[in-house]
Motif scaffolding. Sequence first.
Motif, short mmCIF file in Angstrom:
data_model
loop_
_atom_site.label_atom_id
_atom_site.label_comp_id
_atom_site.label_asym_id
_atom_site.label_seq_id
_atom_site.Cartn_x
_atom_site.Cartn_y
_atom_site.Cartn_z
N LEU A 88 0.83 -1.21 0.00
CA LEU A 88 0.00 0.00 0.00
C LEU A 88 0.86 1.26 0.00
O LEU A 88 0.52 2.26 -0.64
N ASP A 89 1.99 1.21 0.71
CA ASP A 89 2.88 2.37 0.76
C ASP A 89 3.47 2.69 -0.61
O ASP A 89 3.78 3.84 -0.90
N THR A 90 3.59 1.69 -1.49
CA THR A 90 4.15 1.93 -2.83
C THR A 90 3.14 2.56 -3.77
O THR A 90 3.49 3.00 -4.86
N LEU A 91 1.87 2.62 -3.37
CA LEU A 91 0.82 3.12 -4.25
C LEU A 91 0.65 4.64 -4.15
O LEU A 91 -0.17 5.19 -4.86
N ASP A 92 1.40 5.29 -3.32
CA ASP A 92 1.23 6.75 -3.15
C ASP A 92 1.52 7.51 -4.40
O ASP A 92 2.19 7.40 -5.25
#
Length: 92
Positions: A88-92
Amino acid sequence: MATATVSSKGQITIPAEIRNALGISEGAQIDFAVESGHIIAHKVIVMREADVWMMHADVVAEMERSVRDVEQGRISGPMTQNEFLGHLDTLD
């Protein structure tokens, strides 16, 4: 092979080894059929009405495809919670 004796009322007791193998307990329902001169008995599996959608042909086919994808290495198994949060953190 297990053997049972038919009573005067047409009843039989399913041998314990068969009941245990099929998970048949008191109150279980059994379907019977005759095929090529043999009695075929099947344990009736009761499903909640809310879960019937899972048996739709399209859903079953998709689940089977997913299992093949995992078995053949096209996708990996489920993510851990930390892996998911990291994704999820890579989707920013």
